[in-house]
Design a protein around this motif. Sequence first.
Motif, PDB file in Angstrom:
ATOM      1  N   ALA A  63       8.252  11.724  -3.995  1.00  0.00           N
ATOM      2  CA  ALA A  63       7.031  11.039  -3.736  1.00  0.00           C
ATOM      3  C   ALA A  63       6.998  10.185  -2.588  1.00  0.00           C
ATOM      4  N   ASP A  64       8.125   9.221  -2.709  1.00  0.00           N
ATOM      5  CA  ASP A  64       8.680   8.331  -1.882  1.00  0.00           C
ATOM      6  C   ASP A  64       8.586   8.913  -0.350  1.00  0.00           C
ATOM      7  N   SER A  65       9.343  10.024  -0.372  1.00  0.00           N
ATOM      8  CA  SER A  65       9.630  10.584   1.020  1.00  0.00           C
ATOM      9  C   SER A  65       8.522  11.393   1.475  1.00  0.00           C
ATOM     10  N   LEU A 118       8.549  -0.179  -8.914  1.00  0.00           N
ATOM     11  CA  LEU A 118       9.628  -0.919  -8.805  1.00  0.00           C
ATOM     12  C   LEU A 118      10.123  -0.411  -7.606  1.00  0.00           C
ATOM     13  N   HIS A 119       9.978   0.690  -7.142  1.00  0.00           N
ATOM     14  CA  HIS A 119      11.083   1.099  -6.142  1.00  0.00           C
ATOM     15  C   HIS A 119      11.396   0.525  -4.856  1.00  0.00           C
ATOM     16  N   ASP A 120      10.386  -0.231  -4.483  1.00  0.00           N
ATOM     17  CA  ASP A 120      10.604  -1.008  -3.075  1.00  0.00           C
ATOM     18  C   ASP A 120      10.549  -2.583  -3.363  1.00  0.00           C
ATOM     19  N   LEU A 121      10.338  -2.735  -4.678  1.00  0.00           N
ATOM     20  CA  LEU A 121      10.202  -4.208  -5.031  1.00  0.00           C
ATOM     21  C   LEU A 121      11.330  -5.288  -4.433  1.00  0.00           C
ATOM     22  N   THR A 131       0.811  -1.193  -0.206  1.00  0.00           N
ATOM     23  CA  THR A 131       0.093  -0.069   0.043  1.00  0.00           C
ATOM     24  C   THR A 131       0.880   1.389  -0.094  1.00  0.00           C
ATOM     25  N   HIS A 132       1.953   1.134   0.745  1.00  0.00           N
ATOM     26  CA  HIS A 132       3.009   2.228   0.354  1.00  0.00           C
ATOM     27  C   HIS A 132       3.348   2.577  -0.853  1.00  0.00           C
ATOM     28  N   THR A 133       3.626   1.321  -1.698  1.00  0.00           N
ATOM     29  CA  THR A 133       4.005   1.407  -3.020  1.00  0.00           C
ATOM     30  C   THR A 133       3.074   2.060  -3.925  1.00  0.00           C
TER      31      THR A 133
END
Length: 390
Positions: A200-202, A119-122, A90-92
Amino acid sequence: MNTGEPRPDNRSAGTCSDVVGRREAAWLAPYAFFSSGSGGRRHPEPCHPYRGPFQRDRDRIVHSAAFRRLSGKMQVFTGDMGDYHRTRLTHTMEVASIARTMGRYFRLNEDLIEALALLHDLGHPPFGHAGEAALDAGLRDEGGFSHNQFALTLVEELEQRYQPWPGLNLSHEVLSGQLARTRKAAGDVPLLEVQVVDLADSATYNAHDVDDALQLELVTLDDLAQLPLVQRALDRDNTRSLPLTSQRPAVVHALIDLQVTSVLERCGPALLEAGWTSHEQPAAAGFRLELAEDLQREKGELEAFLYRRVYRHDKLLRVREKAQEQIRTMLDWYGASASRLPEPFRARAERVGARRSAADYLACMTDRSCRQAFAARQSAVAPRTTPERR
Ligand code: MG
């Protein structure tokens, strides 16, 4: 491993259909990354009649086993702490949503942004950064372990589709965008699409970690209200006058909105004024998408607070110690002999070594499967008790 170097020889295979090219020409800003300029794929494939290359990458990631496993991987809080808080999946999804909002405003390539975000946290192992730190320490003499790097291992080597090659055969820009996450200190200026995902991630984890920590009562809104960024959030839209139950979601909404709006307001006019006509020009000029300086400082204060009061909270430290012990034990056991590994990790051990392959096997696990594997291992080594004679 993808080196991040362009592979122009693959362009002949076709990267973008006319329909995609026309759609992008009509909408994208001149400084965006156009699909027609893609460096292609390691294994050339014909272009799709109506899906662009990054749209296909996005779809391949969503349909991968590694992506589905994100639902069983913790973000900050484990599944037995409740049902409310975020998982890695859900974060992704939140990151992808916020990154697309910024990308659409700047008229960047949203398909590329979405593929990068999904992909970033895969590559996160079970138990989030605690699991990553245990694997990294366990592989200290063999190059360490990084979730950013492991995402590339998954999509280039471990995922298997119906084609004869290993991995998802993603486009060069998606792979090099992920590679840029592993080399942040190098000073390279990545594509604007890559920068949007980073921001967007942070913005996302700051806001949702506040939300989850409040809901789990690890901190109170009064504690957080000492921070200037949270004060700003409380000052918006009469949030302080709302019932207490509405203040938390209002603050979380405002935290995201403040950060996103700051980037748009600071960087939108600069992008327009620069008049760049290719995606190379912002990078060559060292242009970075950023928050306003005061907000950046306040965001840093919020992050320091979250580190001190939430990520190092006693409840989380206990989870961390337990998770790391499980991973250490299993890494030692599986890493001692490749014959203990299931396929394809047993065969992989011949190329990368038993310990690295064991780490890859463990990193693929969800939190639950990691716990179960540890429990099974412990019961296998537990001394048998002799039944009492009557
Ligand atoms: Mg993330």
